[in-house]
Design a protein around this motif. Structure first.
Motif, PDB file in Angstrom:
ATOM      1  N   UNK A  53       0.816  -1.209   0.000  1.00 49.48           N
ATOM      2  CA  UNK A  53       0.000   0.000   0.000  1.00 49.48           C
ATOM      3  C   UNK A  53       0.843   1.250   0.000  1.00 49.48           C
ATOM      4  N   UNK A  54       0.325   2.247   0.685  1.00 53.04           N
ATOM      5  CA  UNK A  54       0.971   3.551   0.728  1.00 53.04           C
ATOM      6  C   UNK A  54       1.105   3.997   2.181  1.00 53.04           C
ATOM      7  N   UNK A  55       2.344   4.271   2.601  1.00 48.01           N
ATOM      8  CA  UNK A  55       2.597   4.769   3.951  1.00 48.01           C
ATOM      9  C   UNK A  55       2.308   6.261   3.992  1.00 48.01           C
ATOM     10  N   UNK A  56       1.531   6.696   4.992  1.00 48.10           N
ATOM     11  CA  UNK A  56       1.126   8.104   5.099  1.00 48.10           C
ATOM     12  C   UNK A  56       1.084   8.495   6.562  1.00 48.10           C
ATOM     13  N   UNK A  88       2.934  13.860   1.794  1.00 44.72           N
ATOM     14  CA  UNK A  88       3.313  12.938   0.746  1.00 44.72           C
ATOM     15  C   UNK A  88       2.926  11.509   1.124  1.00 44.72           C
ATOM     16  N   UNK A  89       2.963  10.631   0.134  1.00 39.83           N
ATOM     17  CA  UNK A  89       2.759   9.193   0.353  1.00 39.83           C
ATOM     18  C   UNK A  89       3.995   8.453  -0.119  1.00 39.83           C
ATOM     19  N   UNK A 102       5.549   8.538   9.320  1.00 39.41           N
ATOM     20  CA  UNK A 102       4.335   7.887   8.830  1.00 39.41           C
ATOM     21  C   UNK A 102       3.748   7.044   9.957  1.00 39.41           C
ATOM     22  N   UNK A 103       2.419   6.980  10.028  1.00 39.16           N
ATOM     23  CA  UNK A 103       1.797   6.222  11.115  1.00 39.16           C
ATOM     24  C   UNK A 103       0.673   5.302  10.635  1.00 39.16           C
ATOM     25  N   UNK A 124      -8.670   6.988   7.135  1.00 36.98           N
ATOM     26  CA  UNK A 124      -7.403   6.387   7.563  1.00 36.98           C
ATOM     27  C   UNK A 124      -7.188   6.678   9.044  1.00 36.98           C
ATOM     28  N   UNK A 125      -6.813   5.647   9.799  1.00 34.07           N
ATOM     29  CA  UNK A 125      -6.584   5.793  11.240  1.00 34.07           C
ATOM     30  C   UNK A 125      -5.118   5.572  11.568  1.00 34.07           C
TER      31      UNK A 125
END
Length: 412
Positions: A53-56, A88-89, A102-103, A124-125
């Protein structure tokens, strides 16, 4: 006669776990762990993505979704320490180290899979799809206890912690000897035979006991058939002790002149021959050998009756628990259930009778046992079809229909 309980007590007091040994993981399969294993590192060692996926930063994604520039791709083999830039992602593979700052990870399925800019779904959590440091195994925790049987899951855990070797009780090595001039090996080629030859029978004990040894979790070394020759039997014992943790002899144990086992064992001071108060197969020998044959350690030795049913019953009652104890198992005995028999029979006075039986039922409804064949002369066919041995106490001379007896469960 010696009671079954006295014989079993003598066996269990004489055998102990095989000395622990450090082995590679491949050789630890099925062995019993000899010491506690504590984690020397955390698994995972850093926070990682739980999926592709994508870290954000969760705060960068609006409830209705957001489009964010994709800064870089991270693989599972990427070096930890990359810093996330707000707004950013970062595209991440499952198992990739989570960038600092990122969390959360947005699953690739919740995006348009963009490579330069990505459209992410909202909601997103913080902590979503992130495996934190030590989530699987925290450093310092005891993760495997001594006495654990090592299977696929336990070996995977050890490998994940970087443990390439484990200290275990090695699988006991059992040397099998079948004795008798009348024994012939079953042919491996051609049609099924109609006879073993005049005065001959096909050798069944070695094959059956070899399988029983393996089922007990030990390693079997089947030497094959030996004739009724004292010199050859003693020579075979001398040769085989070097690779044995236990020796198992089947047959040649009668009191007749031509049977050699009793005579050879009589010269080995650590072996005792007894009539055990049981049926089938009351004649047994047990003890330890080694010093008399020039070895530097004593090896447990069992000699069992030659009839295949008696040999298998004796194995279940005496040898299997010994092997399980030698391998370091906490549970050494077969489970047992109380079952009501659906037919009656007579039992010889003063002997503990073991009867092949089928046991059916469930704990909530109770169990019923059906003897297979003639309890007074159990057959190898009946034993093969049985899933239990019904055990009749020495004092019972008649088993009545509906009577409850304890049954040693041989199969699930």
């Amino acid at each position: 006669m010696r009671s079954v309980q006295d014989q079993l007590a003598a066996v269990m007091s004489a055998v102990g776990p095989v000395a622990p040994l450090d082995v590679v993981l491949h050789d630890a399969m099925g062995a019993i762990l000899a010491e506690d294993v504590a984690a020397t590192l955390s698994v995972p060692p850093v926070a990682v993505a739980a999926l592709d996926g994508y870290a954000v930063a969760a705060a960068d994604v609006a409830p209705g979704g957001s489009a964010l520039p994709v800064a870089v791709d991270l693989r599972a083999a990427s070096v930890p320490g990359l810093r996330h830039v707000q707004g950013q992602a970062i595209r991440v593979a499952s198992g990739a180290p989570l960038p600092w700052g990122a969390d959360a990870v947005v699953p690739v399925e919740a995006s348009d899979r963009g490579t330069a800019t990505v459209q992410l779904a909202g909601g997103v959590r913080p902590g979503q799809h992130v495996r934190l440091t030590g989530a699987d195994v925290p450093a310092g925790q005891v993760v495997l206890r001594a006495g654990t049987r090592l299977g696929a899951r336990q070996l995977a855990l050890a490998a994940a912690m970087g443990r390439g070797r484990l200290r275990v009780h090695p699988t006991p090595r059992v040397v099998l000897l079948a004795v008798g001039d009348e024994l012939v090996e079953p042919p491996t080629k051609g049609p099924a035979p109609t006879s073993a030859g005049d005065g001959r029978v096909f050798e069944a004990d070695g094959h059956g006991l070899e399988a029983a040894v393996r089922d007990a979790g030990a390693h079997a070394v089947r030497v094959g058939v030996l004739p009724d020759d004292r010199a050859l039997l003693r020579e075979a014992l001398e040769d085989q002790l070097v690779r044995a943790d236990l020796v198992l002899i089947a047959g040649g144990l009668s009191e007749l002149v031509h049977d050699p086992v009793k005579d050879v064992l009589a010269t080995l001071g650590g072996v005792r021959l007894d009539h055990v108060a049981m049926t089938p197969g009351p004649r047994h020998a047990f003890g330890s050998v080694g010093g008399e044959l020039g070895r530097d350690r004593s090896i447990p030795l069992f000699a069992l009756p030659g009839h295949p049913v008696a040999a298998q019953v004796a194995f279940e009652v005496f040898v299997r628990p010994a092997l399980r104890q030698m391998a370091g198992h906490a549970e050494v005995f077969r489970p047992s259930v109380a079952a009501a028999v659906d037919t009656g029979w007579t039992s010889p006075p003063g002997l503990r009778q073991f009867v092949p039986a089928t046991v059916l039922g469930a704990p909530e409804e109770g169990y019923r046992a059906t003897p297979l064949g003639d309890p007074a002369a159990p057959s190898i066919l009946g034993l093969a079809q049985a899933n239990a041995l019904a055990v009749v106490p020495e004092a019972d001379v008649v088993v009545h229909r509906g009577q409850v007896v304890h049954c040693m469960v041989l199969e699930g």
